[in-house]
Design a protein around this motif. Sequence first.
Motif, PDB file in Angstrom:
ATOM      1  N   LYS A 132       0.834  -1.206   0.000  1.00  0.00           N
ATOM      2  CA  LYS A 132       0.000   0.000   0.000  1.00  0.00           C
ATOM      3  C   LYS A 132       0.867   1.254   0.000  1.00  0.00           C
ATOM      4  O   LYS A 132       0.555   2.236  -0.674  1.00  0.00           O
ATOM      5  N   ASP A 135       2.276   1.616  -3.489  1.00  0.00           N
ATOM      6  CA  ASP A 135       1.260   2.093  -4.428  1.00  0.00           C
ATOM      7  C   ASP A 135       0.971   3.575  -4.224  1.00  0.00           C
ATOM      8  O   ASP A 135       0.833   4.338  -5.195  1.00  0.00           O
ATOM      9  N   GLY A 136       0.880   3.994  -2.964  1.00  0.00           N
ATOM     10  CA  GLY A 136       0.643   5.402  -2.674  1.00  0.00           C
ATOM     11  C   GLY A 136       1.795   6.274  -3.118  1.00  0.00           C
ATOM     12  O   GLY A 136       1.598   7.375  -3.657  1.00  0.00           O
ATOM     13  N   ARG A 138       3.841   5.569  -5.539  1.00  0.00           N
ATOM     14  CA  ARG A 138       3.870   5.575  -6.998  1.00  0.00           C
ATOM     15  C   ARG A 138       2.859   6.566  -7.568  1.00  0.00           C
ATOM     16  O   ARG A 138       3.133   7.262  -8.546  1.00  0.00           O
ATOM     17  N   LYS A 139       1.677   6.644  -6.966  1.00  0.00           N
ATOM     18  CA  LYS A 139       0.642   7.542  -7.473  1.00  0.00           C
ATOM     19  C   LYS A 139       1.028   9.004  -7.296  1.00  0.00           C
ATOM     20  O   LYS A 139       0.611   9.851  -8.082  1.00  0.00           O
ATOM     21  N   ASN A 140       1.772   9.316  -6.248  1.00  0.00           N
ATOM     22  CA  ASN A 140       2.182  10.699  -5.983  1.00  0.00           C
ATOM     23  C   ASN A 140       3.707  10.807  -5.980  1.00  0.00           C
ATOM     24  O   ASN A 140       4.287  11.503  -5.152  1.00  0.00           O
ATOM     25  N   THR A 234      -0.372  17.788  -1.696  1.00  0.00           N
ATOM     26  CA  THR A 234      -0.539  16.337  -1.738  1.00  0.00           C
ATOM     27  C   THR A 234      -1.433  15.852  -0.601  1.00  0.00           C
ATOM     28  O   THR A 234      -2.290  14.978  -0.791  1.00  0.00           O
ATOM     29  N   GLN A 238      -5.068  13.964  -0.917  1.00  0.00           N
ATOM     30  CA  GLN A 238      -5.363  12.680  -0.285  1.00  0.00           C
ATOM     31  C   GLN A 238      -6.624  12.757   0.573  1.00  0.00           C
ATOM     32  O   GLN A 238      -7.452  11.841   0.563  1.00  0.00           O
ATOM     33  N   GLN A 241      -9.710  12.814  -1.644  1.00  0.00           N
ATOM     34  CA  GLN A 241      -9.974  11.498  -2.239  1.00  0.00           C
ATOM     35  C   GLN A 241     -10.630  10.568  -1.233  1.00  0.00           C
ATOM     36  O   GLN A 241     -11.538   9.798  -1.561  1.00  0.00           O
TER      37      GLN A 241
END
Length: 246
Positions: A132, A135-136, A138-140, A234, A238, A241
């Motif tokens: 997780k 992934d987080g 990578r997205k930001n 950022t 978050q 979202q």
Amino acid sequence: MSNKATSLHERLIRLAPVGILVLGLAVGYALGLEKYLSLGYLAEQRQAMRAYVDGNAVWSALLFVGAYILAVAFSFPAASVLTIFGGFLFGWLLGGALVAVGATIGASILFLATRSAFGSFLRQRVDGVVKKLADGFRKNAFSYLFVIRLAPVFPFFVVNIAAALFDISLGRFVAATFLGILPGTFAYAYLGQGVDSVLVAAQAAGREAQISDLVTREITIAFFTLAVVALIPTVVKQVRQRRGGV
């Protein structure tokens, strides 16, 4: 050639760049190169080095960038000192620009070598919280890496390696690294421009000058403040979202 032999050959090719960097670091320490990357050496050779730069401006700049690239790629712990060297020898503006270029190229070399050797292997094996987090990140990727570069809490080489393991694209890595290190780079280069008086004072006191003689608490606080401000968009994104997903 069997599949097993082919797999081993491909693995060796992937590991080769990292092996070269590790070997280069070991050779550097074996040759005692770290003694040339200190404020003590700068104090002893400052007049000769400045005279050489004055007489060979372009060649000196190219040599400096090359040395910075190698130091960063081989993870030699000398970034701060070399940045001060750059400010002292070339002035804060040109010195800072040369450092930014050299540091970004060197970091990219280490990033690519690490990603080639270990990136896909580790990404296939992470799970749970680590996945997780990856992934987080990578997205930001740009925002997080930019913030980490602004406030150098972690060693420079650690960030280069970690970014490769989190599967960040090379373009984002280069952009975030180059832009993120600019404030600190020019700050240290500016300190280097005025380091002469500090070196003289340290010599008069019979000791070697240290980075702590130049870096004030105010500068450190300024770096962290920049990082916090850069992180705000950022965090807001978050939060929005998460609220939207509820």
